[in-house]
Design an enzyme around this catalytic site. Structure first.
Site, PDB file in Angstrom:
ATOM      1  N   PRO A 156      -0.788  55.705 -33.232  1.00  0.00           N
ATOM      2  CA  PRO A 156      -2.163  55.570 -32.753  1.00  0.00           C
ATOM      3  C   PRO A 156      -2.277  55.119 -31.314  1.00  0.00           C
ATOM      4  O   PRO A 156      -2.369  53.945 -31.034  1.00  0.00           O
ATOM      5  CB  PRO A 156      -2.782  54.530 -33.693  1.00  0.00           C
ATOM      6  CG  PRO A 156      -1.708  54.172 -34.670  1.00  0.00           C
ATOM      7  CD  PRO A 156      -0.422  54.581 -34.065  1.00  0.00           C
ATOM      8  N   GLU A 157      -2.264  56.066 -30.402  1.00  0.00           N
ATOM      9  CA  GLU A 157      -2.745  55.775 -29.053  1.00  0.00           C
ATOM     10  C   GLU A 157      -4.165  56.321 -29.017  1.00  0.00           C
ATOM     11  O   GLU A 157      -4.680  56.742 -30.054  1.00  0.00           O
ATOM     12  CB  GLU A 157      -1.843  56.435 -27.996  1.00  0.00           C
ATOM     13  CG  GLU A 157      -0.416  55.878 -28.062  1.00  0.00           C
ATOM     14  CD  GLU A 157       0.481  56.346 -26.929  1.00  0.00           C
ATOM     15  OE1 GLU A 157      -0.049  56.647 -25.849  1.00  0.00           O
ATOM     16  OE2 GLU A 157       1.702  56.412 -27.128  1.00  0.00           O
TER      17      GLU A 157
END
Length: 278
Positions: free
Chosen positions: A2-3
């Site tokens: 999760p960026e």
DNA sequence: AGCTCAACCTGGCTGC
DNA sequence: TGCAGCCAGGTTGAGC
């Protein structure tokens, strides 16, 4: 992974299924996340309606009747909408029930966060966690050469390496470890260069690169949105093809020189020693 | 104020 | 096969 792009793809994936619906129940399976999930959260959220789901940096903000539900995926978190009849899986930490659908936070490493911010009257921007965040890469303030100007101004007199400066998110949010290496490769800037030594043209290149890399990743992840309401599907996003990240000793896709790996601030950085000059 | 580093927690991979 | 050691997408907070 999760960026920002993965968080945005998650937002786009879950929002259509939840907006306008009421939370019928909340079950906290394991509330020992980055911060403890508030004990009274199930009671607070009960019967509240979802008005919108926004994103700020890597945080998701779910606007409810009396406040905001803040969600962060940490390193290993995923959020998925599934039939509520689906059995809980190991590492499912919190499940939000919407009648026949469930929104589930699955997070093996428990670095994610589920928090409550009361009150909808514009106070969300003053939330302690959100307040210190840098500019959104897709905001008008960061468009065109404005983004380069922001990077230039915020990096003056900073001795920190540009890799760490970018990753810290004080100037622009959403660039995590993978897309940081990718953005610097795209901008042809050496990751160890002192942020304060960046020239104006370099800052403009970097701002353009950040937007380009993040946008491409969102578009790649967007193609798998259908997986968000599929109990047997994948998390809904996947690793995009990288040009530098995780390619140690493999030939640079531009000049064929082997990609180098270094450690900066306890995190791996990958770059091409030929293409990326100090 | 800015910088560095330990810490939070678990799973998966590597190498002996 | 078993197991120790190392690594991993994020972020805060202590200490200098």
């Amino acid at each position: 992974m999760p960026e920002l792009p993965e968080v945005e793809v998650t937002r786009l994936g879950i929002a259509p299924h939840l907006i306008g619906r009421k939370i019928s129940a909340v079950k906290v399976i394991d509330g020992r996340l980055r911060w403890p999930v508030p004990r009274n959260l199930p009671k607070i959220l009960q019967d509240q309606k979802v008005h919108s789901i926004e994103r700020r940096g890597k945080y998701l903000l779910m606007a409810l009747d009396t406040g905001y539900l803040l969600l962060h995926l940490g390193m290993t978190g995923t959020l998925r909408v599934l039939p509520s009849s689906d059995l809980l899986k190991p590492h499912d930490r919190v499940t939000f029930e919407f009648g026949k659908l469930s929104l589930r936070l699955h997070d093996p490493r428990k670095f994610g966060a589920v928090l409550w911010h009361p009150n909808t009257k514009g106070t969300i921007d003053k939330n302690a966690l959100l307040q210190k965040l840098g500019t959104e890469p897709f905001a008008p303030e960061f468009a065109g050469e404005l983004g380069g100007r922001i990077l230039y101004e915020r990096s003056r007199r900073r001795s920190i390496a540009v890799k760490q400066f970018l990753l810290a998110g004080q100037a622009v949010v959403g660039v995590g470890n993978i897309y940081c290496s990718e953005s610097l490769f795209e901008a042809k800037i050496h990751p160890a260069k002192a942020a304060g030594k960046l020239t104006r043209p370099e800052c403009i290149r970097l701002a353009n690169a950040v937007r380009f890399i993040l946008q491409n990743a969102i578009e790649a992840g967007g193609s798998s949105l259908k997986d968000f309401v599929n109990s047997e599907g994948n998390p809904g996003y996947f690793m995009v093809q990288t040009k530098a990240y995780d390619r140690k000793d493999q030939p640079c896709k531009v000049c064929k020189i082997p990609i180098k790996q270094i450690v900066q601030g306890q995190r791996s950085t990958y770059f091409c020693p030929q293409c990326q000059k100090r």
